[in-house]
Design an enzyme around this catalytic site. Structure first.
Site, PDB file in Angstrom:
ATOM      1  N   LYS A 121      -1.037  -9.928 -49.029  1.00 50.29           N
ATOM      2  CA  LYS A 121      -1.694 -10.765 -48.248  1.00 50.29           C
ATOM      3  C   LYS A 121      -2.687 -11.537 -48.808  1.00 50.29           C
ATOM      4  CE  LYS A 121      -5.395 -10.433 -44.544  1.00 50.29           C
ATOM      5  NZ  LYS A 121      -6.475  -9.884 -44.015  1.00 50.29           N
ATOM      6  N   GLY A 182     -15.040  -9.612 -39.313  1.00 52.17           N
ATOM      7  CA  GLY A 182     -16.067  -8.800 -39.182  1.00 52.17           C
ATOM      8  C   GLY A 182     -16.965  -9.151 -37.891  1.00 52.17           C
ATOM      9  N   ALA A 208      -8.415 -10.340 -38.231  1.00 50.37           N
ATOM     10  CA  ALA A 208      -9.788 -10.611 -38.253  1.00 50.37           C
ATOM     11  C   ALA A 208     -10.417 -10.927 -36.978  1.00 50.37           C
ATOM     12  CB  ALA A 208     -10.029 -11.622 -39.174  1.00 50.37           C
ATOM     13  N   GLY A 209     -11.699 -10.209 -36.751  1.00 54.64           N
ATOM     14  CA  GLY A 209     -12.319 -10.532 -35.575  1.00 54.64           C
ATOM     15  C   GLY A 209     -12.395  -9.638 -34.545  1.00 54.64           C
ATOM     16  N   ASN A 230      -9.610  -3.715 -39.123  1.00 52.74           N
ATOM     17  CA  ASN A 230     -10.361  -2.973 -40.069  1.00 52.74           C
ATOM     18  C   ASN A 230     -11.856  -2.838 -39.543  1.00 52.74           C
ATOM     19  OD1 ASN A 230     -11.290  -3.378 -43.685  1.00 52.74           O
ATOM     20  ND2 ASN A 230     -11.567  -1.511 -42.246  1.00 52.74           N
ATOM     21  N   SER A 231     -12.694  -3.969 -39.299  1.00 57.35           N
ATOM     22  CA  SER A 231     -13.937  -3.683 -39.065  1.00 57.35           C
ATOM     23  C   SER A 231     -14.180  -2.893 -37.671  1.00 57.35           C
ATOM     24  CB  SER A 231     -14.726  -4.894 -38.899  1.00 57.35           C
ATOM     25  OG  SER A 231     -14.718  -5.546 -40.197  1.00 57.35           O
TER      26      SER A 231
END
Length: 279
Positions: A121, A182, A208-209, A230-231
């Site tokens: 990645k 995040g 992301a996001g 993830n976050s």
């Protein structure tokens, strides 16, 4: 997987189309998850397993030495025989740095018995405040790594022209951000992401996001091949429950995309016939 009663054609579609390919390798789950930001190893391992993800991202910088590999207990709790590792170049600010870290990632996978794993990645982020990816550095690093035999999954701002350039040089996927890393703001640039999806002939993975399962549903409904989260899981009050919610959200959104939604109307349309009414 639970499937309601349906005809054989629909049943085959729901069973088979849940899988997808990246560079010839088949993956069962369209939810990809990260390994960072968790409060502890227990939360991380339980959430990753609950997600039923096929691919997990691992920051190479955290695992770049043999001693770190042996002492990183999270890997001891993960079923690496069934999980595909996706090393990422997080923390790299230049193309040259990302190229070096990608090589370490391939070595890391080999030492974990994934000797045929050339995935990376690619993240090149020079902006310390908003963590937006560098398009020029990403393109340079991607071209070099593709030529060296890597399966490159580039993380980008949702720029349709950059996405097409990366596909043209041989990247295996395109990974546009939904919103800043995040932030949990969800899908902020729907028009550009839809253009990327419509124009791509490689998998498009929204990354992301994403903040909650409804974001994953929407990402899949517009035709994203997969999502990386993830976050949203790691920072949830119950990470394991959010991992399950994300898993179901991805499935729900994918089914809705395959079903094709009804046409919108500016007027109300009665669901019952207007004849035969008893007064």
């Amino acid at each position: 997987m639970t499937i309601l009663m349906c005809n054989s054609e629909e049943s085959d579609l729901l069973n088979v189309d849940d899988q997808f390919l990246i560079s010839g390798k088949l993956f069962e789950s369209r939810l990809m998850v990260g390994t960072g930001k968790y409060k502890n190893i227990k939360d991380a391992s339980k959430s990753i397993i609950m997600s039923q993800a096929s691919i997990v991202t691992v920051a190479v910088r955290r695992l770049q030495s043999a001693s770190n590999l042996k002492s990183d207990r999270l890997l001891d709790f993960l079923p690496l025989d069934s999980l595909w590792l996706l090393p990422n170049t997080a923390g790299c600010t230049t193309a040259q740095e990302a190229i070096r870290v990608a090589a370490l990632g391939r070595e890391m996978c080999a030492r974990l018995d994934q000797v045929d794993n050339n995935f990376v990645k690619l993240e090149v982020i020079a902006d310390p405040q908003y963590l937006l990816p560098d398009p020029i550095g990403t393109l340079k690093a991607a071209e070099y790594l593709v030529n060296k035999g890597y399966t490159v999954l580039p993380y980008i701002y949702p720029d349709p022209m950059l996405a097409k350039q990366l596909e043209d040089i041989g990247c295996a996927t395109i990974m546009p951000l939904a919103s800043p890393i995040g932030s949990g703001k969800g899908l902020q640039n729907m028009e550009n992401m839809q253009i990327i999806i419509n124009n791509a002939s490689v998998p498009v993975i929204i990354d992301a996001g994403l903040g909650t399962s409804s974001d994953a549903v929407k990402a899949m409904e517009i035709g994203s091949t997969a999502v990386l989260v993830n976050s949203a899981i790691a920072y949830a009050k119950s990470p394991t429950l959010m991992a399950e919610a994300m898993r179901l959200g991805v499935i729900s959104g994918r089914y809705a995309y395959l079903a094709k939604r009804m046409t919108k109307s500016d007027r109300a349309i009665a669901s019952s016939p207007g004849t035969g009414i008893i007064f």
